[in-house]
Design an enzyme around this catalytic site. Sequence first.
Site, PDB file in Angstrom:
ATOM      1  N   HIS A  53       0.877  -1.162   0.000  1.00 40.57           N
ATOM      2  CA  HIS A  53       0.000   0.000   0.000  1.00 40.57           C
ATOM      3  C   HIS A  53       0.922   1.222   0.000  1.00 40.57           C
ATOM      4  O   HIS A  53       2.067   1.132   0.449  1.00 40.57           O
ATOM      5  CB  HIS A  53      -0.883   0.036   1.248  1.00 40.57           C
ATOM      6  CG  HIS A  53      -1.881  -1.076   1.298  1.00 40.57           C
ATOM      7  ND1 HIS A  53      -1.794  -2.115   2.175  1.00 40.57           N
ATOM      8  CD2 HIS A  53      -2.993  -1.301   0.547  1.00 40.57           C
ATOM      9  CE1 HIS A  53      -2.811  -2.951   1.974  1.00 40.57           C
ATOM     10  NE2 HIS A  53      -3.543  -2.486   0.992  1.00 40.57           N
ATOM     11  N   ASP A  56       2.321   1.692   3.342  1.00 39.98           N
ATOM     12  CA  ASP A  56       3.299   0.691   3.806  1.00 39.98           C
ATOM     13  C   ASP A  56       4.699   1.232   3.513  1.00 39.98           C
ATOM     14  O   ASP A  56       5.657   0.945   4.226  1.00 39.98           O
ATOM     15  CB  ASP A  56       3.150  -0.653   3.057  1.00 39.98           C
ATOM     16  CG  ASP A  56       1.852  -1.386   3.397  1.00 39.98           C
ATOM     17  OD1 ASP A  56       1.426  -1.330   4.556  1.00 39.98           O
ATOM     18  OD2 ASP A  56       1.291  -2.020   2.474  1.00 39.98           O
TER      19      ASP A  56
HETATM   20  C1  3MF Z   1      -9.285  -6.723   1.289  1.00 39.51           C
HETATM   21  C2  3MF Z   1      -8.124  -6.941   0.418  1.00 39.51           C
HETATM   22  C3  3MF Z   1      -7.065  -5.868   0.456  1.00 39.51           C
HETATM   23  C4  3MF Z   1      -6.332  -5.704  -0.850  1.00 39.51           C
HETATM   24  C5  3MF Z   1      -5.170  -4.773  -0.700  1.00 39.51           C
HETATM   25  C6  3MF Z   1      -4.347  -4.600  -1.958  1.00 39.51           C
HETATM   26  C7  3MF Z   1      -6.080  -5.314   2.551  1.00 39.51           C
HETATM   27  O1  3MF Z   1     -10.175  -7.757   1.291  1.00 39.51           O
HETATM   28  O2  3MF Z   1      -8.011  -7.958  -0.221  1.00 39.51           O
HETATM   29  O3  3MF Z   1      -6.163  -6.197   1.496  1.00 39.51           O
HETATM   30  O4  3MF Z   1      -5.880  -6.919  -1.328  1.00 39.51           O
HETATM   31  O5  3MF Z   1      -5.631  -3.540  -0.323  1.00 39.51           O
HETATM   32  O6  3MF Z   1      -5.102  -4.175  -2.995  1.00 39.51           O
END
Ligand code: 3MF
Length: 348
Positions: A53, A56
């Site tokens: 992200h 991150d």
């Molecule tokens: C939520 C998700 C997310 C996405 C992530 C990357 C936090 O159900 O799957 O995980 O995968 O944001 O796009």
Amino acid sequence: MSNQNLTEYRFSFGPWNIHEGADPFGPPVRDSFTFDEKVQFYRALGFVGIQFHDDDIVPDINDKTHAQLIQRTQTVKQLITDHGLTAEIVAPRLWEDPRTIDGAYTSNNPSERDYAIERSKRCIDIANEIECRIIVLWLAREGTYIREAKNSARAVGYLLDAINTMLDYDPNIRILIEPKPNEPMDQAYIPTIGHAIGLAYASKAPERVGGLIESAHAILAGLDPSDEMGYALYHKKLWSVHLNDQNGLKFDEDKAFGSENLRRAFNQVRVLEENGYGKNGEFVGLDVKTMRTQPREISTKHLVHSRETFLHLLEKARTLERAVEQQFIAARDDEGLDFYILEHLLGK
Ligand code: 3MF
Ligand code: MG
């Protein structure tokens, strides 16, 4: 067995996949690993790609100047390069800020929609700096709790405006939409890969908009993940996956790949393998959570196990006897084929 044509799969996961075990009903149960510690795990666990992200990479991103954002990204870039890792994706985390309570791109409030776009542009700046061309959009809050709160047709227009603005902002990025039917919202506007691909074709650069399919999200939509993958593969728009597993229609469990339904996992591996997934550098991404019961020192096993299960099932896909399979298909003997698959998976 060495064969030039066999895909060498490369695996990735995100730092959020090593976590402290908090859930909506209880606090963390394990101390955190720092980002620097997590980066050290990747290679040892069998992974070469990191999913990110934006925050991150750049924590407290909203408080950072552009120069600070670039500087921090360069530090992370150096760190991952030193560990032999590549950034697979960068995704704007558009669901935690107070300005995205009512949705990000689809908020009813124009200044909140502007925030979402600005944040997405910053995410693209980070992606560029870390030499990643893939922006993932998990459209977490683009939906509603009640139907009457928003205009669903207008919402699609807002989503397209946002996508087009990002495509204009950087002619080199590709946008991968990660559909999910619900959670945190009651209903999401882009619940399946068909919806995502519809947006892709309606965008101003369809060749740069595709999808990322997460197994659990497809299952939550009542669909078979391998068929969702097949649909996207036909359109040449399956550019990443989040493999995991899910026990029925409940909260998004992010279980280890194959742990709930081995045959369903087998069919995902099979459809990827049969359609050349990975041959253009696509990663096999995981999005898995370890169980809350797991002690901290062994809280990365779910990653190793998911990858191992993929590789075991890959062996199963590659050793399926095609002539036998074809005989059953030609005879329209689905019962025979069904049992053949079961015996093959059982190692009989
Ligand atoms: C939520 C998700 C997310 C996405 C992530 C990357 C936090 O159900 O799957 O995980 O995968 O944001 O796009
Ligand atoms: Mg995911």
